[in-house]
Design a protein around this motif. Structure first.
Motif, PDB file in Angstrom:
ATOM      1  N   ARG A  39      -6.742  -0.605  37.640  1.00  0.00           N
ATOM      2  CA  ARG A  39      -5.504  -0.933  36.938  1.00  0.00           C
ATOM      3  C   ARG A  39      -5.615  -0.578  35.455  1.00  0.00           C
ATOM      4  N   HIS A  40      -6.742  -0.933  34.862  1.00  0.00           N
ATOM      5  CA  HIS A  40      -6.938  -0.680  33.434  1.00  0.00           C
ATOM      6  C   HIS A  40      -6.945   0.817  33.142  1.00  0.00           C
ATOM      7  N   ASP A  41      -7.626   1.580  33.981  1.00  0.00           N
ATOM      8  CA  ASP A  41      -7.681   3.032  33.779  1.00  0.00           C
ATOM      9  C   ASP A  41      -6.302   3.659  33.945  1.00  0.00           C
ATOM     10  N   GLU A  42      -5.531   3.188  34.927  1.00  0.00           N
ATOM     11  CA  GLU A  42      -4.209   3.762  35.165  1.00  0.00           C
ATOM     12  C   GLU A  42      -3.258   3.460  34.014  1.00  0.00           C
ATOM     13  N   ALA A  43      -3.495   2.342  33.309  1.00  0.00           N
ATOM     14  CA  ALA A  43      -2.639   2.006  32.166  1.00  0.00           C
ATOM     15  C   ALA A  43      -2.714   3.081  31.094  1.00  0.00           C
ATOM     16  N   LYS A  44      -3.839   3.777  30.995  1.00  0.00           N
ATOM     17  CA  LYS A  44      -3.965   4.842  30.001  1.00  0.00           C
ATOM     18  C   LYS A  44      -2.978   5.966  30.268  1.00  0.00           C
ATOM     19  N   ASN A  45      -2.635   6.165  31.534  1.00  0.00           N
ATOM     20  CA  ASN A  45      -1.713   7.248  31.883  1.00  0.00           C
ATOM     21  C   ASN A  45      -0.272   6.936  31.507  1.00  0.00           C
ATOM     22  N   THR A  46       0.007   5.668  31.156  1.00  0.00           N
ATOM     23  CA  THR A  46       1.373   5.328  30.764  1.00  0.00           C
ATOM     24  C   THR A  46       1.636   5.657  29.300  1.00  0.00           C
ATOM     25  N   GLN A  94     -11.868  -2.689  25.987  1.00  0.00           N
ATOM     26  CA  GLN A  94     -10.590  -3.315  25.629  1.00  0.00           C
ATOM     27  C   GLN A  94     -10.708  -3.763  24.182  1.00  0.00           C
ATOM     28  N   GLY A  95     -10.308  -2.894  23.248  1.00  0.00           N
ATOM     29  CA  GLY A  95     -10.490  -3.198  21.832  1.00  0.00           C
ATOM     30  C   GLY A  95     -11.969  -3.273  21.511  1.00  0.00           C
ATOM     31  N   ASP A  96     -12.376  -4.403  20.941  1.00  0.00           N
ATOM     32  CA  ASP A  96     -13.799  -4.609  20.621  1.00  0.00           C
ATOM     33  C   ASP A  96     -14.547  -5.262  21.772  1.00  0.00           C
ATOM     34  N   GLU A  97     -13.843  -5.591  22.863  1.00  0.00           N
ATOM     35  CA  GLU A  97     -14.470  -6.273  23.986  1.00  0.00           C
ATOM     36  C   GLU A  97     -14.978  -5.274  25.018  1.00  0.00           C
ATOM     37  N   ARG A  98     -15.974  -5.697  25.785  1.00  0.00           N
ATOM     38  CA  ARG A  98     -16.493  -4.918  26.909  1.00  0.00           C
ATOM     39  C   ARG A  98     -16.625  -5.841  28.114  1.00  0.00           C
ATOM     40  N   PRO A  99     -15.499  -6.333  28.644  1.00  0.00           N
ATOM     41  CA  PRO A  99     -15.580  -7.285  29.754  1.00  0.00           C
ATOM     42  C   PRO A  99     -16.090  -6.626  31.038  1.00  0.00           C
ATOM     43  N   ALA A 100     -16.779  -7.424  31.828  1.00  0.00           N
ATOM     44  CA  ALA A 100     -17.231  -6.983  33.148  1.00  0.00           C
ATOM     45  C   ALA A 100     -16.168  -7.389  34.169  1.00  0.00           C
ATOM     46  N   VAL A 101     -15.630  -6.410  34.889  1.00  0.00           N
ATOM     47  CA  VAL A 101     -14.490  -6.662  35.771  1.00  0.00           C
ATOM     48  C   VAL A 101     -14.743  -6.081  37.152  1.00  0.00           C
ATOM     49  N   SER A 102     -13.848  -6.405  38.076  1.00  0.00           N
ATOM     50  CA  SER A 102     -13.940  -5.879  39.434  1.00  0.00           C
ATOM     51  C   SER A 102     -13.434  -4.440  39.475  1.00  0.00           C
ATOM     52  N   LEU A 103     -13.685  -3.762  40.572  1.00  0.00           N
ATOM     53  CA  LEU A 103     -13.238  -2.378  40.723  1.00  0.00           C
ATOM     54  C   LEU A 103     -11.719  -2.285  40.742  1.00  0.00           C
ATOM     55  N   ASP A 104     -11.064  -3.284  41.327  1.00  0.00           N
ATOM     56  CA  ASP A 104      -9.604  -3.304  41.356  1.00  0.00           C
ATOM     57  C   ASP A 104      -9.038  -3.368  39.936  1.00  0.00           C
ATOM     58  N   ILE A 105      -9.591  -4.241  39.108  1.00  0.00           N
ATOM     59  CA  ILE A 105      -9.104  -4.376  37.735  1.00  0.00           C
ATOM     60  C   ILE A 105      -9.421  -3.126  36.929  1.00  0.00           C
ATOM     61  N   ARG A 141      -2.717  -5.168  29.734  1.00  0.00           N
ATOM     62  CA  ARG A 141      -3.126  -3.812  30.118  1.00  0.00           C
ATOM     63  C   ARG A 141      -3.232  -3.683  31.634  1.00  0.00           C
ATOM     64  N   ALA A 142      -3.737  -4.713  32.283  1.00  0.00           N
ATOM     65  CA  ALA A 142      -3.872  -4.670  33.739  1.00  0.00           C
ATOM     66  C   ALA A 142      -2.514  -4.697  34.422  1.00  0.00           C
ATOM     67  N   LEU A 146       5.915   4.974  19.627  1.00  0.00           N
ATOM     68  CA  LEU A 146       5.503   3.685  19.066  1.00  0.00           C
ATOM     69  C   LEU A 146       4.145   3.266  19.610  1.00  0.00           C
ATOM     70  N   ASP A 147       3.400   2.534  18.789  1.00  0.00           N
ATOM     71  CA  ASP A 147       2.132   1.968  19.251  1.00  0.00           C
ATOM     72  C   ASP A 147       2.426   0.880  20.281  1.00  0.00           C
ATOM     73  N   ARG A 148       1.612   0.835  21.317  1.00  0.00           N
ATOM     74  CA  ARG A 148       1.826  -0.154  22.370  1.00  0.00           C
ATOM     75  C   ARG A 148       0.724  -1.199  22.341  1.00  0.00           C
ATOM     76  N   ALA A 149       1.119  -2.440  22.451  1.00  0.00           N
ATOM     77  CA  ALA A 149       0.167  -3.541  22.431  1.00  0.00           C
ATOM     78  C   ALA A 149      -0.760  -3.469  23.636  1.00  0.00           C
ATOM     79  N   GLN A 150      -2.009  -3.846  23.423  1.00  0.00           N
ATOM     80  CA  GLN A 150      -2.973  -3.912  24.522  1.00  0.00           C
ATOM     81  C   GLN A 150      -3.096  -5.332  25.079  1.00  0.00           C
ATOM     82  N   GLU A 151      -2.681  -6.311  24.278  1.00  0.00           N
ATOM     83  CA  GLU A 151      -2.731  -7.712  24.683  1.00  0.00           C
ATOM     84  C   GLU A 151      -1.394  -8.375  24.347  1.00  0.00           C
TER      85      GLU A 151
END
Length: 538
Positions: free
Chosen positions: A198-205, A184-195, A22-23, A230-235
């Motif tokens: 990237r993750h938020d922008e992936a939604k726009n694709t 990210q699915g069932d996960e709630r990872p703690a990430v940096s602002l840069d990541i 996703r990133a 088509l469904d797109r993989a997240q991982e």
């Protein structure tokens, strides 16, 4: 008049800074957003201290190609309305098209392939400073160089984070402060602002053209093909399932030399525009050919810029995808004169758990191997053609393919030198010395006893006599499909060097690639065709 050139550097290294799918997708979307949209809008900004200078020969630049898969409009009335720049919303929408003529009339020469170039009447240095601030803010960590009239004025150095000292590091990269959480699915990872960006922008694709938010070519192209529905993989695991991952890296052959020296700007623009559109059309055709109508997408374009392609796919479709892409590219240029666009392609197959940056390094190395063969063929007066090299790894790490090949594929010496693989090979062709021929040959072996074929391949490195004896002892169920595929003898001798070559290793490996990752069983001279796979390592 002053001309500014902004060059993005080590883009793919930056793309793989976060090893999550996703990133990576989001990073490319951010790149396209800034290169194709943000910098252009910044250059057009009124009352900003700088002014674009329209090119005097702007009408000589190529217009948007009606066959370009990313083109949005074909309505002449809309074209006329947009050319007047009377409607800001219409202009913004049309600017997603690859239209060098429209850009040139505004003063923008290039905004694709990792390059932004524009001509200014005044304020070029002010724009350069503002562009540098914009890129540092929106693409943190990406290296770039800015020059004015070919004189470098700004160049990024190693990126230093401005975040607080790391107390809890980003869970996805291990670098930077874990400043926020993402879903990210069932996960709630703690990430940096840069990541997070990237993750938020992936939604726009996802369904990108419905709201026009994703501006990178890979997303725009995906929205015009079967990938849109088509469904797109997240991982990566979701993408490959129980199979292997394929990373495809393709690059145009001899593009710089094909253009020549001292060409005027409009001819350069036409040359590169033609190549971009040709590659997009070929990729779009291959996507539609090898993707299903429903379900999950078996591939994800990571980057498509200029004559470069970076794509992730399930192992079983990677090689047929390359054949379709290169065959389409060849068909599109059958009746054209001058430069012919061909590709040097590298493909690495491995478990999805292998670090993605390492897979990319090896894919680039394999693409370079393919391009060296292209240059050798061209130097001998051979017609231009696309060339491919690939490698299959079943281990947790990917070794240097050149070292592996020298160790495992060169056997014997002098008159008994045996070369176990023909790679790199031409993509197109009917014989087993081409990828297209190998793919067709593998189809003829679908019902052959695979355990016998694998055992035969194992004997190739042990001696010509032993392998010939093994070949002679094959069952009828194995010999008949091999003969149909084009193999009557295991070895053939070259006329120039006297070395012995075989197509068997390449052919059996192409047959086994769709089964990579399945449970294996010991091999032997069995006639049971239902045995499962033992992976073929290069």
């Amino acid at each position: 008049m002053e001309r500014i050139h902004i060059e993005f550097q080590r883009v793919q290294t930056w793309l793989f800074a976060a090893p999550r799918l996703r990133a990576m997708v989001g990073a490319n979307a951010l790149l396209g957003k800034c290169l194709r949209g943000g910098l252009a809008e910044l250059a057009r900004k009124k009352e900003s201290g700088w002014t674009l200078a329209p090119l005097e020969d702007g009408e000589r630049y190529p217009t948007a190609d009606p066959d370009d898969p990313i083109r949005e409009h074909d309505d002449p009335a809309a074209d006329a309305k947009d050319d007047s720049l009377a409607s800001a919303s219409s202009s913004a929408q049309r600017r997603e098209d690859d239209d060098p003529a429209r850009d040139a009339k505004e003063g923008i020469l290039s905004r694709d392939g990792g390059h932004f170039e524009a001509q200014f009447e005044s304020g070029a240095k002010d724009f350069a400073q503002e562009a540098a601030r914009y890129l540092r803010k929106n693409l943190p960590g990406l290296r770039f160089r800015i020059s004015i009239d070919q004189k470098p004025i700004l160049q990024t150095q190693t990126h230093l984070s401005t975040e607080l000292p790391v107390l809890a590091p980003c869970e996805w990269t291990g670098r930077g402060l874990a400043s926020c959480s993402i879903e990210q699915g069932d996960e709630r990872p703690a990430v940096s602002l840069d990541i997070k960006a990237r993750h938020d922008e992936a939604k726009n694709t996802e369904n990108s053209t419905e709201d026009g938010t994703a501006k990178d070519i890979a997303s725009l192209l995906s929205a015009k093909t079967k990938l849109q529905n088509l469904d797109r993989a997240q991982e990566l695991k979701e993408l490959v399932g129980n199979g292997y991952l394929a990373l495809i890296h393709a690059d145009g052959n001899g593009v710089g030399s094909g253009l020549g020296q001292g060409k005027p700007d409009h001819e350069r623009a036409a040359f590169f525009h033609r190549n971009r559109v040709l590659l997009r059309r070929a990729v779009a055709k291959a996507i539609d050919t090898h993707c299903p109508d429903t379900g999950r997408a078996p591939l994800i374009p990571l980057m498509l810029g200029g004559d470069d392609l970076l794509l992730l796919a399930r192992a079983e479709i990677a090689l047929p995808f390359i054949v379709t892409m290169c065959a389409t590219l060849d068909d599109l240029q059958k009746n054209t004169d001058g430069f012919k666009l061909t590709l040097g392609v590298g493909v690495v197959f491995a478990p999805y758990t292998v670090p993605i940056y390492r897979l990319h390094e090896v894919a680039e190395q394999l693409a370079s191997s393919a391009k060296r063969r292209f240059r050798g063929l061209k130097g001998n007066g051979e017609p231009d053609r696309s060339v491919v090299d690939w490698a299959v790894f079943s281990t947790a790490w990917v070794d240097d393919p050149e070292l592996v090949r020298r160790r495992d594929w060169l056997c014997g010496k002098d008159n008994e030198l045996r070369v176990l693989s023909q790679r790199p090979v031409d993509v197109l062709g009917d014989g087993l010395d081409s990828l297209q021929g190998l793919v067709k040959g593998a189809e003829k072996l679908e019902n052959a006893p695979r355990s016998q074929l694998r055992y035969l391949v194992e004997q190739l490195s042990r001696g010509r006599t032993l392998s010939e004896l093994t070949f002679a002892e094959l069952s009828k169920e194995a010999r008949a499909p091999l003969a149909e595929a084009g193999i009557e003898n295991p070895w053939r001798q070259t006329s120039n060097s006297g070395a012995w070559l075989t197509s068997l290793l390449d052919l059996v490996e192409v047959l086994e690639i769709p089964r990579l990752g399945r449970k294996t069983e010991p091999t032997g001279p069995s006639t049971d065709s239902s045995t499962t796979q033992k992976e073929v390592r290069p």
